[in-house]
Design an enzyme around this catalytic site. Structure first.
Site, mmCIF file in Angstrom:
data_model
loop_
_atom_site.group_PDB
_atom_site.id
_atom_site.type_symbol
_atom_site.label_atom_id
_atom_site.label_comp_id
_atom_site.label_asym_id
_atom_site.label_seq_id
_atom_site.Cartn_x
_atom_site.Cartn_y
_atom_site.Cartn_z
ATOM 1 N N HIS A 119 2.227 1.629 -3.425
ATOM 2 C CA HIS A 119 1.101 2.105 -4.234
ATOM 3 C C HIS A 119 0.997 3.624 -4.128
ATOM 4 C CE1 HIS A 119 -3.019 3.664 -4.367
ATOM 5 N NE2 HIS A 119 -3.297 2.748 -5.275
ATOM 6 N N ASN A 120 1.052 4.134 -2.904
ATOM 7 C CA ASN A 120 0.946 5.584 -2.725
ATOM 8 C C ASN A 120 2.142 6.305 -3.334
ATOM 9 O OD1 ASN A 120 -1.254 4.737 -1.244
ATOM 10 N ND2 ASN A 120 -0.964 6.240 0.362
ATOM 11 N N LYS B 97 0.851 -1.202 0.000
ATOM 12 C CA LYS B 97 0.000 0.000 0.000
ATOM 13 C C LYS B 97 0.886 1.251 0.000
ATOM 14 C CE LYS B 97 -3.599 2.738 0.329
ATOM 15 N NZ LYS B 97 -3.376 3.904 1.114
HETATM 16 P P1 NBP Z 1 -8.907 9.644 10.759
HETATM 17 O O1 NBP Z 1 -7.548 9.267 10.330
HETATM 18 O O2 NBP Z 1 -9.278 11.087 10.751
HETATM 19 O O3 NBP Z 1 -9.132 9.096 12.256
HETATM 20 C C1 NBP Z 1 -10.317 9.354 12.967
HETATM 21 C C2 NBP Z 1 -10.752 8.140 13.738
HETATM 22 O O4 NBP Z 1 -9.723 7.726 14.649
HETATM 23 C C3 NBP Z 1 -11.972 8.440 14.594
HETATM 24 O O5 NBP Z 1 -12.793 7.313 14.604
HETATM 25 C C4 NBP Z 1 -11.348 8.695 15.959
HETATM 26 O O6 NBP Z 1 -12.223 8.493 17.013
HETATM 27 C C5 NBP Z 1 -10.295 7.647 15.964
HETATM 28 N N1 NBP Z 1 -9.268 7.815 17.004
HETATM 29 C C6 NBP Z 1 -8.295 8.730 17.135
HETATM 30 BR BR1 NBP Z 1 -8.035 10.126 16.011
HETATM 31 N N2 NBP Z 1 -7.526 8.554 18.206
HETATM 32 C C7 NBP Z 1 -8.035 7.470 18.819
HETATM 33 C C8 NBP Z 1 -7.681 6.785 19.996
HETATM 34 N N3 NBP Z 1 -6.630 7.152 20.745
HETATM 35 N N4 NBP Z 1 -8.432 5.729 20.358
HETATM 36 C C9 NBP Z 1 -9.485 5.344 19.611
HETATM 37 N N5 NBP Z 1 -9.861 5.955 18.471
HETATM 38 C C10 NBP Z 1 -9.149 7.010 18.075
HETATM 39 O O7 NBP Z 1 -10.022 8.809 9.955
HETATM 40 P P2 NBP Z 1 -10.129 8.441 8.397
HETATM 41 O O8 NBP Z 1 -9.838 9.606 7.538
HETATM 42 O O9 NBP Z 1 -11.415 7.730 8.279
HETATM 43 O O10 NBP Z 1 -8.938 7.413 8.172
HETATM 44 C C11 NBP Z 1 -8.833 6.208 8.900
HETATM 45 C C12 NBP Z 1 -7.573 5.490 8.491
HETATM 46 O O11 NBP Z 1 -7.654 5.157 7.115
HETATM 47 C C13 NBP Z 1 -6.300 6.287 8.649
HETATM 48 O O12 NBP Z 1 -5.257 5.447 9.067
HETATM 49 C C14 NBP Z 1 -6.015 6.792 7.251
HETATM 50 O O13 NBP Z 1 -4.651 7.054 7.037
HETATM 51 C C15 NBP Z 1 -6.525 5.639 6.424
HETATM 52 N N6 NBP Z 1 -6.903 5.967 5.057
HETATM 53 C C16 NBP Z 1 -7.596 7.090 4.799
HETATM 54 C C17 NBP Z 1 -7.972 7.381 3.488
HETATM 55 C C18 NBP Z 1 -8.770 8.609 3.197
HETATM 56 O O14 NBP Z 1 -9.024 8.860 2.008
HETATM 57 N N7 NBP Z 1 -9.217 9.353 4.191
HETATM 58 C C19 NBP Z 1 -7.662 6.513 2.470
HETATM 59 C C20 NBP Z 1 -6.979 5.347 2.764
HETATM 60 C C21 NBP Z 1 -6.609 5.091 4.061
HETATM 61 P P3 NBP Z 1 -13.165 9.718 17.538
HETATM 62 O O15 NBP Z 1 -14.333 9.752 16.615
HETATM 63 O O16 NBP Z 1 -13.530 9.305 18.916
HETATM 64 O O17 NBP Z 1 -12.326 10.949 17.485
#
Ligand code: NBP
Length: 477
Positions: free
Chosen positions: A185-186, A182
């Site tokens: 890929h990025n 992955k």
């Molecule tokens: P985020 O990367 O913005 O993370 C937000 C989530 O993490 C929320 O559910 C938040 O809970 C939770 N969280 C955090 Br911050 N700290 C925490 C902790 N200490 N304990 C438990 N939960 C915690 O979300 P996303 O943009 O949906 O991305 C999720 C993952 O997918 C990331 O690793 C990202 O790199 C990856 N990713 C993202 C994309 C994209 O296009 N966005 C694409 C591919 C992969 P809360 O709601 O309680 O704050």
């Protein structure tokens, strides 16, 4: 009824992945650190399938069928460790924890080893395609044990993108293999985007085309061998007009590209593995240069050539030449990325099927393209291919492209249009095919100042020349 899978971390990615699973008929347990996200998901999308909302770790774990399968979709890094530590003590032997966030593969290797000790499967999984992909079918790259894939694989294949009926999901290899691919890929995505951006800059700088015209050029390219998601969205972006000013959108956006870090990781690991991934590296550096506002401001007055647009036959040919240069440079960028995966596989003992990997990148992910089917075919024809450049079709394409490629790079240099991606790709290509490289001279220099020794072309062994002596005698080292 119990859930066949659970998702914890319900921000954009987790929410959409959970909905995708539910829409495919799987019962999904839901959990998020703050309860509101769980409530919101059920309130807004509860009718899309069977969800079991839960509001504590124990409740979440209890809602799952055995072996339990928990997908963690939280912010990569410390949050992932925190969530693992929250759930692992509640799980039983044979249960599966999936990290679908963008973890560094080294973290995944560490977590996998630790959880394996505790009898749990840990599956670092690459998920590409952004939030739309997560909802409608991403490309999914799971690492971890073969055993974990037996239960997880069918679910993930079910919700992944499909190309010609084939799922864009396959077991990549043990421990960190999924997150490693992955990451690359990025990195490839960075290189591809940079090459497309350079093509735009060339068409504008050398031909004086407006963004809307260039959008049309890209649309035409998108009907041929460059057919890809990135070319398609590039045309959309270029055709977009800013509502506030009436100017092309691309002209009102600050020209400082940002990055979240996976490109940088790819380059760092490329350096560690000693794999020249110059296309990816230049793309990361190009973003860094663009973001160096102070340095750029201080350098703006540096002299350059007078930029007179091309005319006559050269102008007529130019868009076509750029298409060739783009295609050839893209082959190089992908060849380098696939070589990095090969090297990572050798280093960490993963047996990665490069053809299968190309196949699951054909759909769902950001780099999805017709081109990936050609890469799949190249590895199918020759599994041990040393570089994509030597495979029949790509070799032929580069042969046909090279005059244009050289001409575009020299035109760019002449007009002072920066094309780090095109230039480095061409330099790499010429470096690979060179009969002799000046590395021989570098070895001489190293031996001169540091007695680092050298090997000869005509005899076995290592040698050192006594450079400080008058007669410069050579002796075996
Ligand atoms: P985020 O990367 O913005 O993370 C937000 C989530 O993490 C929320 O559910 C938040 O809970 C939770 N969280 C955090 Br911050 N700290 C925490 C902790 N200490 N304990 C438990 N939960 C915690 O979300 P996303 O943009 O949906 O991305 C999720 C993952 O997918 C990331 O690793 C990202 O790199 C990856 N990713 C993202 C994309 C994209 O296009 N966005 C694409 C591919 C992969 P809360 O709601 O309680 O704050």
């Amino acid at each position: 009824k119990k859930a066949s899978i659970g998702v914890t971390g319900l921000a954009v990615m987790g929410r959409n992945l959970a909905r995708n699973l539910a829409r495919h008929g799987h019962t999904v347990a839901l959990h998020n650190r703050s309860e509101q996200r769980t409530r919101d998901l059920v309130a807004e999308f509860g009718d899309e399938g069977d969800f079991i909302p839960t509001y504590s770790a124990q409740e979440f774990v209890d809602a799952l069928e055995r072996p339990r399968q928990i997908v963690i979709m939280v912010k990569a890094g410390a949050a992932t460790d925190a969530v693992i530590e929250e759930f692992a003590p509640l799980l039983e032997k044979g249960d599966v924890i999936v990290d679908a966030g963008n973890a560094h593969f080294a973290d995944t290797r560490r977590r996998e080893a630790a959880l394996r000790e505790r009898g749990l499967h840990f599956v670092g999984t690459g998920v590409s395609g952004g939030e739309e992909g997560a909802l409608h079918g991403p490309s999914i790259m799971p690492g971890g044990s073969v055993e974990s894939y037996q239960s997880l694989g069918p679910l993930f294949e079910d919700i992944s993108a499909k190309v010609d009926g084939a799922p864009c999901c396959t077991h990549i290899g043990p421990d960190g293999a999924g997150h490693f691919v992955k990451m690359v890929h990025n990195g490839i995505e960075y290189a591809d985007m940079q090459l497309i951006a350079e093509s735009f800059d060339l068409l504008r700088g050398a031909l004086g085309y407006e963004p809307a015209q260039i959008a049309d050029v890209f649309r035409t390219w998108n009907t041929g061998r460059l057919d890809s998601y990135l070319i398609e969205i590039t045309a959309e972006v270029l055709a977009h007009v800013d509502a506030a000013t009436g100017r092309p959108f691309v002209d009102i956006v600050a020209d400082q590209a940002e990055q979240k870090g996976t490109g940088r990781w790819t380059v760092q690991i490329g350096l560690d593995l000693g794999v020249p991934i110059s296309g990816i590296a230049e793309a990361v550096f190009a973003r860094s240069l663009s973001g160096s506002a102070g340095l750029r401001a201080a350098s703006r007055g540096l002299p350059g050539p007078v930029r007179t647009p091309l005319t006559g036959a050269e102008a007529e040919r130019f868009a076509d030449d750029v298409e060739h240069a783009l295609y050839a440079s893209k082959i190089v960028a992908y060849a380098q990325g696939f070589n990095q995966i090969q090297a990572g596989g050798a280093e960490y003992g993963w047996d990665i099927d490069l053809g299968a990997l190309a196949s699951i990148w054909r759909g769902g992910c950001i780099i999805r393209a017709k081109f990936l089917d050609d890469i799949r075919a190249a590895y199918a024809a020759e599994p041990g291919l040393p570089t994509l450049l030597t495979s029949g079709d790509f070799r032929k394409a580069v042969e046909e492209a090279q005059d244009s490629w050289r001409s575009v790079v020299s035109t760019a240099a002449r007009l002072g249009i920066p094309t780090p991606g095109f230039s480095t790709a061409l330099a790499y290509y010429d470096g690979l095919r060179a009969e002799r490289l000046p590395a021989a001279l570098v070895q001489g220099q190293r031996d001169f100042f540091g007695a680092h020794t050298y090997r000869r072309v005509d005899r076995e062994g290592s040698f050192h020349t006594a450079w400080a002596t008058e007669d410069r005698t050579e002796s075996p080292a």
